[in-house]
Design a protein around this motif. Structure first.
Motif, mmCIF file in Angstrom:
data_model
loop_
_atom_site.group_PDB
_atom_site.id
_atom_site.type_symbol
_atom_site.label_atom_id
_atom_site.label_comp_id
_atom_site.label_asym_id
_atom_site.label_seq_id
_atom_site.Cartn_x
_atom_site.Cartn_y
_atom_site.Cartn_z
ATOM 1 N N ALA A 1 21.503 118.818 36.271
ATOM 2 C CA ALA A 1 22.328 119.083 35.091
ATOM 3 C C ALA A 1 23.725 118.489 35.253
ATOM 4 N N ASP A 2 24.089 118.126 36.482
ATOM 5 C CA ASP A 2 25.429 117.592 36.754
ATOM 6 C C ASP A 2 25.521 116.082 36.577
ATOM 7 N N ALA A 3 24.425 115.403 36.391
ATOM 8 C CA ALA A 3 24.427 113.939 36.268
ATOM 9 C C ALA A 3 25.115 113.523 34.974
ATOM 10 N N THR A 4 25.931 112.476 35.071
ATOM 11 C CA THR A 4 26.662 111.993 33.901
ATOM 12 C C THR A 4 26.286 110.540 33.619
ATOM 13 N N LEU A 5 26.610 110.114 32.419
ATOM 14 C CA LEU A 5 26.344 108.734 32.026
ATOM 15 C C LEU A 5 27.184 107.767 32.853
ATOM 16 N N ASP A 6 28.401 108.131 33.179
ATOM 17 C CA ASP A 6 29.260 107.266 33.989
ATOM 18 C C ASP A 6 28.673 107.068 35.396
ATOM 19 N N GLN A 7 28.085 108.116 35.969
ATOM 20 C CA GLN A 7 27.427 107.985 37.273
ATOM 21 C C GLN A 7 26.232 107.036 37.176
ATOM 22 N N ALA A 8 25.487 107.151 36.081
ATOM 23 C CA ALA A 8 24.319 106.287 35.891
ATOM 24 C C ALA A 8 24.738 104.827 35.768
ATOM 25 N N VAL A 9 25.800 104.561 35.028
ATOM 26 C CA VAL A 9 26.292 103.195 34.863
ATOM 27 C C VAL A 9 26.776 102.646 36.203
ATOM 28 N N ALA A 10 27.501 103.457 36.974
ATOM 29 C CA ALA A 10 27.989 103.020 38.286
ATOM 30 C C ALA A 10 26.816 102.721 39.227
ATOM 31 N N THR A 11 25.771 103.525 39.174
ATOM 32 C CA THR A 11 24.586 103.290 39.995
ATOM 33 C C THR A 11 23.935 101.963 39.635
ATOM 34 N N LEU A 12 23.817 101.696 38.342
ATOM 35 C CA LEU A 12 23.208 100.433 37.909
ATOM 36 C C LEU A 12 24.059 99.233 38.290
ATOM 37 N N ARG A 13 25.356 99.346 38.134
ATOM 38 C CA ARG A 13 26.236 98.211 38.464
ATOM 39 C C ARG A 13 26.158 97.855 39.941
ATOM 40 N N ALA A 14 25.862 98.834 40.803
ATOM 41 C CA ALA A 14 25.773 98.584 42.242
ATOM 42 C C ALA A 14 24.406 98.048 42.647
ATOM 43 N N ALA A 15 23.440 98.084 41.753
ATOM 44 C CA ALA A 15 22.074 97.653 42.089
ATOM 45 C C ALA A 15 21.960 96.131 42.072
ATOM 46 N N PRO A 16 21.054 95.577 42.883
ATOM 47 C CA PRO A 16 20.846 94.125 42.859
ATOM 48 C C PRO A 16 20.166 93.704 41.553
ATOM 49 N N ARG A 17 20.399 92.467 41.156
ATOM 50 C CA ARG A 17 19.834 91.846 39.951
ATOM 51 C C ARG A 17 20.362 92.428 38.639
ATOM 52 N N ILE A 18 21.371 93.305 38.709
ATOM 53 C CA ILE A 18 21.969 93.831 37.484
ATOM 54 C C ILE A 18 23.252 93.045 37.237
ATOM 55 N N GLU A 19 23.258 92.281 36.167
ATOM 56 C CA GLU A 19 24.426 91.476 35.820
ATOM 57 C C GLU A 19 25.415 92.277 34.978
ATOM 58 N N LEU A 20 24.887 93.103 34.092
ATOM 59 C CA LEU A 20 25.722 93.863 33.162
ATOM 60 C C LEU A 20 25.111 95.228 32.946
ATOM 61 N N ALA A 21 25.925 96.272 32.948
ATOM 62 C CA ALA A 21 25.489 97.630 32.624
ATOM 63 C C ALA A 21 26.613 98.299 31.858
ATOM 64 N N GLU A 22 26.359 98.587 30.596
ATOM 65 C CA GLU A 22 27.358 99.225 29.723
ATOM 66 C C GLU A 22 26.702 100.378 28.980
ATOM 67 N N PRO A 23 27.397 101.502 28.858
ATOM 68 C CA PRO A 23 26.818 102.607 28.091
ATOM 69 C C PRO A 23 26.650 102.224 26.627
ATOM 70 N N ASP A 24 25.586 102.685 26.016
ATOM 71 C CA ASP A 24 25.318 102.426 24.604
ATOM 72 C C ASP A 24 25.867 103.612 23.821
ATOM 73 N N ARG A 25 27.117 103.506 23.463
ATOM 74 C CA ARG A 25 27.800 104.594 22.753
ATOM 75 C C ARG A 25 28.029 104.205 21.302
ATOM 76 N N VAL A 26 28.169 105.207 20.474
ATOM 77 C CA VAL A 26 28.466 104.979 19.067
ATOM 78 C C VAL A 26 29.944 104.633 18.954
ATOM 79 N N LEU A 27 30.221 103.495 18.346
ATOM 80 C CA LEU A 27 31.600 103.074 18.174
ATOM 81 C C LEU A 27 32.148 103.599 16.856
#
Length: 145
Positions: free
Chosen positions: A104-130
């Motif tokens: 329940a403590d996991a956040t979207l920012d943590q998920a994005v940071a995890t993806l950005r640190a992964a290999p083969r990930i060029e871009l990771a941005e949250p899909d938020r409503v603008l």
């Protein structure tokens, strides 16, 4: 014997025939509706046990990822409390990915940071409503909404 009527002996068997026909139809209906299999337990690492943290737009580095199976294989080895499920491709080689977690403590920012640190990930941005950062002007040409 009157015209248009069945003889008395045949009319006695009509309810019996109707009952027999209904019984046969009921039997056929029961055999057609075989017992449904019990639902099986969800597979390990399924979405059902986790909550969605949010959607993330991901672009993979070369070589290009064409199928969702390829994208899923690239996201599968990423370790941590947050897992990633491919939703669909978007334009420009970007994939929409859902981050899920049992925590329940996991956040979207943590998920994005995890993806950005992964290999083969060029871009990771949250899909938020603008939303606009200022209010719409109101006037004669732009009535308030």
């Amino acid at each position: 014997m009157s015209i248009g009527k069945l003889p008395h002996s045949r009319s006695r068997f009509r309810p019996l025939r109707i009952t027999a026909a209904c019984g046969v139809l009921a039997l056929l209906a029961l055999t057609a509706c075989q017992a449904q299999q019990r639902p099986s337990a969800p597979p390990a690492n399924s979405i059902s046990a986790d909550r969605a943290v949010g959607d993330i737009m991901v672009r993979f580095s070369a070589p290009p990822v064409i199928t969702s199976e390829e994208a899923g294989r690239l996201l599968e080895p990423i370790a941590g409390p947050i897992r990633f499920v491919v939703k669909r491709p978007m334009s420009g080689g970007v994939w929409l990915v859902t981050a899920i977690s049992a925590s329940a403590d996991a956040t979207l920012d943590q998920a994005v940071a995890t993806l950005r640190a992964a290999p083969r990930i060029e871009l990771a941005e949250p899909d938020r409503v603008l939303k606009p950062n200022r209010t719409m002007p109101s006037g004669r040409d732009m009535p308030p909404s």
